[in-house]
Design an enzyme around this catalytic site. Structure first.
Site, short mmCIF file in Angstrom:
data_model
loop_
_atom_site.label_atom_id
_atom_site.label_comp_id
_atom_site.label_asym_id
_atom_site.label_seq_id
_atom_site.Cartn_x
_atom_site.Cartn_y
_atom_site.Cartn_z
CG HIS A 144 -1.94 -1.01 1.32
ND1 HIS A 144 -2.11 -1.77 2.45
CD2 HIS A 144 -2.88 -1.42 0.44
CE1 HIS A 144 -3.11 -2.61 2.26
NE2 HIS A 144 -3.59 -2.42 1.04
CE LYS A 162 -10.96 -7.85 2.85
NZ LYS A 162 -9.80 -7.07 2.41
CB SER A 178 -4.53 -6.53 4.90
OG SER A 178 -4.06 -5.30 4.39
#
Length: 160
Positions: A18, A42, A129
């Protein structure tokens, strides 16, 4: 005329991939808005406020980068921020297959906002992630995948 780009994501946690995309966008666009989105699919590790705090820390060196939260349609948010471009980072073909329908729908919703796809550097192509959280859950070393401040916060959250 100022060229503004929005780089959206859940950033839970923000990874070096990122940061790589943000840094490269900061060199191309006059203003980059990193928009933290809530992904209903999520279960987040970090709160919205914590994500914004971490992103502000890791983007502090770029004066043309700001961090914000977004709800609702991304194209509406981009329009509110006077952005002409939505940035989507790609790691693999599967990311591309997921992102293309999103970009096409965004174009149908607002044809004035373009989507730019940016490939991550090779060294970050396997980093996500979700994988970072999985590794940290078992006390694995995530230091090469996330900024140091993020690593510290992830371990603290995962392991008390």
């Amino acid at each position: 005329m100022t060229k503004t780009a929005v780089f959206p994501g859940s950033f839970d946690p923000v990874t070096n991939g990122h940061v790589d995309i943000i840094e490269r966008c900061a060199k191309i666009f006059d203003h980059v808005v990193v928009a933290v989105l809530h992904n209903q699919a999520k279960s987040p590790l970090f709160s919205l406020e914590e994500k914004i705090e971490l992103l502000n820390s890791v983007t502090a060196e770029w004066s043309n980068v700001s961090v914000d939260a977004s709800k609702g349609l991304l194209v509406d948010y981009a329009k509110e921020r006077n952005a002409e471009v939505i940035i989507r980072g790609l790691r693999s073909v599967s990311d591309f297959e997921y992102e293309v329908p999103q970009a096409l729908m965004n174009r149908k919703l607002n044809g004035e906002i373009e989507t730019f796809f940016m490939m991550t550097k090779d060294e970050y192509s396997a980093v996500s992630s979700s994988l970072v959280k999985e590794i940290a859950k078992f006390n694995g070393d995530i230091s090469t995948f996330v900024p140091a401040i993020v690593s510290e916060k992830v371990y603290k959250k995962m392991n008390g």
